[in-house]
Design a protein around this motif. Structure first.
Motif, PDB file in Angstrom:
ATOM      1  N   PRO A 125       3.952 -52.106  32.020  1.00  0.00           N
ATOM      2  CA  PRO A 125       2.870 -51.621  32.872  1.00  0.00           C
ATOM      3  C   PRO A 125       2.364 -52.696  33.826  1.00  0.00           C
ATOM      4  CG  PRO A 125       2.007 -52.156  30.701  1.00  0.00           C
ATOM      5  CD  PRO A 125       3.496 -52.320  30.625  1.00  0.00           C
ATOM      6  N   GLY A 126       1.706 -52.215  34.901  1.00  0.00           N
ATOM      7  CA  GLY A 126       1.188 -53.150  35.880  1.00  0.00           C
ATOM      8  C   GLY A 126       0.265 -52.451  36.857  1.00  0.00           C
ATOM      9  N   TYR A 127      -0.276 -53.223  37.761  1.00  0.00           N
ATOM     10  CA  TYR A 127      -1.219 -52.725  38.768  1.00  0.00           C
ATOM     11  C   TYR A 127      -0.489 -51.756  39.702  1.00  0.00           C
ATOM     12  CZ  TYR A 127      -4.941 -53.201  42.346  1.00  0.00           C
ATOM     13  OH  TYR A 127      -5.953 -52.976  43.251  1.00  0.00           O
ATOM     14  N   PRO A 128      -0.931 -50.498  39.821  1.00  0.00           N
ATOM     15  CA  PRO A 128      -0.202 -49.498  40.608  1.00  0.00           C
ATOM     16  C   PRO A 128      -0.023 -49.852  42.085  1.00  0.00           C
ATOM     17  CG  PRO A 128      -1.837 -48.435  39.201  1.00  0.00           C
ATOM     18  CD  PRO A 128      -2.089 -49.911  39.120  1.00  0.00           C
ATOM     19  N   THR A 129      -0.903 -50.678  42.642  1.00  0.00           N
ATOM     20  CA  THR A 129      -0.822 -51.009  44.063  1.00  0.00           C
ATOM     21  C   THR A 129       0.465 -51.756  44.409  1.00  0.00           C
ATOM     22  OG1 THR A 129      -3.226 -51.027  44.264  1.00  0.00           O
ATOM     23  CG2 THR A 129      -2.008 -52.181  45.972  1.00  0.00           C
ATOM     24  N   TYR A 130       1.002 -52.565  43.468  1.00  0.00           N
ATOM     25  CA  TYR A 130       2.274 -53.235  43.739  1.00  0.00           C
ATOM     26  C   TYR A 130       3.344 -52.210  44.121  1.00  0.00           C
ATOM     27  CZ  TYR A 130       0.085 -56.882  40.758  1.00  0.00           C
ATOM     28  OH  TYR A 130      -0.760 -57.792  40.179  1.00  0.00           O
ATOM     29  N   SER A 131       3.389 -51.126  43.360  1.00  0.00           N
ATOM     30  CA  SER A 131       4.401 -50.088  43.585  1.00  0.00           C
ATOM     31  C   SER A 131       4.124 -49.304  44.859  1.00  0.00           C
ATOM     32  CB  SER A 131       4.449 -49.131  42.392  1.00  0.00           C
ATOM     33  OG  SER A 131       4.859 -49.798  41.222  1.00  0.00           O
ATOM     34  N   SER A 132       2.874 -48.913  45.058  1.00  0.00           N
ATOM     35  CA  SER A 132       2.530 -48.074  46.210  1.00  0.00           C
ATOM     36  C   SER A 132       2.894 -48.751  47.518  1.00  0.00           C
ATOM     37  CB  SER A 132       1.035 -47.737  46.193  1.00  0.00           C
ATOM     38  OG  SER A 132       0.694 -47.036  45.025  1.00  0.00           O
ATOM     39  N   ILE A 133       2.549 -50.023  47.644  1.00  0.00           N
ATOM     40  CA  ILE A 133       2.825 -50.737  48.890  1.00  0.00           C
ATOM     41  C   ILE A 133       4.323 -50.952  49.070  1.00  0.00           C
ATOM     42  CG2 ILE A 133       2.539 -52.972  50.041  1.00  0.00           C
ATOM     43  CD1 ILE A 133      -0.352 -52.948  49.014  1.00  0.00           C
ATOM     44  N   SER A 134       5.027 -51.254  47.982  1.00  0.00           N
ATOM     45  CA  SER A 134       6.473 -51.424  48.074  1.00  0.00           C
ATOM     46  C   SER A 134       7.142 -50.128  48.519  1.00  0.00           C
ATOM     47  CB  SER A 134       7.037 -51.874  46.724  1.00  0.00           C
ATOM     48  OG  SER A 134       6.509 -53.133  46.354  1.00  0.00           O
ATOM     49  N   LYS A 135       6.648 -49.002  48.034  1.00  0.00           N
ATOM     50  CA  LYS A 135       7.201 -47.709  48.441  1.00  0.00           C
ATOM     51  C   LYS A 135       6.936 -47.441  49.924  1.00  0.00           C
ATOM     52  CE  LYS A 135       6.819 -45.559  43.875  1.00  0.00           C
ATOM     53  NZ  LYS A 135       6.069 -44.558  43.051  1.00  0.00           N
ATOM     54  N   LEU A 136       5.737 -47.760  50.378  1.00  0.00           N
ATOM     55  CA  LEU A 136       5.410 -47.562  51.787  1.00  0.00           C
ATOM     56  C   LEU A 136       6.335 -48.361  52.702  1.00  0.00           C
ATOM     57  CD1 LEU A 136       1.500 -47.610  51.716  1.00  0.00           C
ATOM     58  CD2 LEU A 136       2.939 -45.663  52.330  1.00  0.00           C
ATOM     59  N   LEU A 137       6.749 -49.531  52.231  1.00  0.00           N
ATOM     60  CA  LEU A 137       7.621 -50.385  53.021  1.00  0.00           C
ATOM     61  C   LEU A 137       9.098 -50.096  52.775  1.00  0.00           C
ATOM     62  CD1 LEU A 137       5.702 -53.773  52.645  1.00  0.00           C
ATOM     63  CD2 LEU A 137       5.644 -52.176  54.561  1.00  0.00           C
ATOM     64  N   LYS A 138       9.371 -49.100  51.924  1.00  0.00           N
ATOM     65  CA  LYS A 138      10.735 -48.690  51.586  1.00  0.00           C
ATOM     66  C   LYS A 138      11.553 -49.821  50.974  1.00  0.00           C
ATOM     67  CE  LYS A 138      11.024 -44.894  54.910  1.00  0.00           C
ATOM     68  NZ  LYS A 138      11.815 -44.262  55.993  1.00  0.00           N
TER      69      LYS A 138
END
Length: 379
Positions: A125-138
């Protein structure tokens, strides 16, 4: 027809944003919800901080645009704070970039170093923002597993190469801490594999029995690492939005190219308030932790009532607990507590696959409110 960008299909509205709407609707129906889900410090900043900010707001130039790199006295204060707290030398001129909260730093770093398709290592588990921003940047996300029986530490021998690796100790959401030796191993992995290692470090002063580590306590870490930090948790200033990136000159210069396109500098009085906060000595932190100890004890009592398993050695502003009733998953358990007791507790799966079966309690409620929550459950 106006169509949203395709990148929007990669993310959804932030979990807590949606949940707060649900709670607000319940309260409109007359229910009084006790929110033990969000890490939003409710206490005041250190004495004198607000007064300093008020005084600064009356200065002639207070309302003008500020420097993108913060005022010199703020950078000096951050440098002195890093020396006092972590015994780390940081050049205030070249190695510090003040932020409007460390959350924006995650975006700035990612935009500075991730191209489409680049691989990024994110804890689960981890802070969800790491994933969200990485997804936005593809970017291509590679989740690395963290497990309770391994003290929520990465298995470095199983990790592939990547452009960026996110780590976070004391860990959110579990509160796990890391030893200096384990931190050294992660830095060595990053050096060998030419990975930009980013340590997100906002919880190191809260209920941490061990020494507070910076990634830069490890020799040579500045060659490959950045560190995010914040005053939100340590000095009860979440709404002020005061954070920082620490790193070598080249890294900071690259990130500044992005940041300078995104904002026009931090409000001057907030910078003055931040300086005052960091000038406080260890007695401030000791007093803060005494309060959190009282709060944590009540949450432990609640966990014991529900037969939840938790660590008494964790740090930070949360209690991470495992559901022992196998008939309930964490979402069902959380919804049942909300429906039955009108108390919101965060389901662990919000933080990743390995969060399933866990729940997270926030200590950001006064003792009086926590006692009310306990009484609702025990009665």
């Amino acid at each position: 027809m106006i169509v949203a960008a395709k990148r929007m299909h990669q993310i959804s509205e932030y979990f807590f944003s949606k949940k707060m709407k649900e709670i607000q609707n319940l309260e409109k129906d007359g229910l009084k919800i006790i929110n033990l889900g969000i890490g939003n410090p409710d206490l005041l900043p250190p004495s004198g901080v607000i007064q300093k900010m008020k005084q600064a707001s009356e200065l002639r130039n207070a309302n003008t645009y500020q420097s993108y790199i913060g005022i010199e006295t703020l950078r000096n204060a951050i440098s002195n704070w890093y020396k006092k707290i972590y015994q780390v030398d940081v050049d205030p001129k070249n190695e510090i970039l003040p932020l409007m909260g460390s959350k924006e730093g995650i975006m700035h770093i990612s935009m500075s170093y991730l191209d489409q398709g680049d691989e990024v290592l994110i804890p689960d588990p981890g802070y969800p923002t790491y994933s969200s921003i990485s997804k936005l940047l593809k970017a291509k996300i590679i989740y690395y597993d963290l497990y309770e029986d391994e003290n929520w530490l990465p298995r470095l021998e199983n990790l592939p190469k990547a452009k960026i690796m996110w780590i976070n100790y004391p860990h959110m959401p579990t509160g796990a801490t890391i030893s200096f030796e384990e931190l050294e191993k992660i830095v060595l992995f990053a050096k060998k594999n030419h990975v930009l290692l980013v340590h997100d470090n906002p919880y190191s002063l809260i209920l941490n029995k061990k020494r507070s580590f910076s990634i830069f306590n490890v020799k040579g870490a500045k060659d490959i690492a950045l560190e995010l930090n914040s005053l939100s948790k340590s000095y009860n200033m979440p709404g002020w939005r005061v954070g920082m990136i620490i790193g070598k000159k080249k890294f900071i210069q690259n990130i500044l190219k992005i940041k300078s396109q995104m904002d026009s500098g931090m409000y001057y009085p907030i910078q003055i308030g931040a300086i005052e906060a960091m000038n406080h000595d260890s007695k401030w932190v000791e007093k803060l932790n005494i309060e959190y100890l009282k709060r944590r004890k009540i949450i432990w009592d609640i966990c014991d009532f529900f037969n939840l398993k938790y660590s008494r050695n964790s740090s930070g502003i949360f209690v991470w607990a495992k559901i022992t009733d196998l008939e309930n998953n964490d979402c069902i358990w959380s919804d049942k507590v909300l429906k039955t007791y009108h108390i919101f507790v965060t389901p662990g799966r919000v933080f990743g696959h390995n969060g399933k079966g866990y729940v997270r309690f926030s200590m950001c409620c006064p003792v009086k409110i926590l006692e009310q929550a306990k009484n609702r459950i025990f009665s």
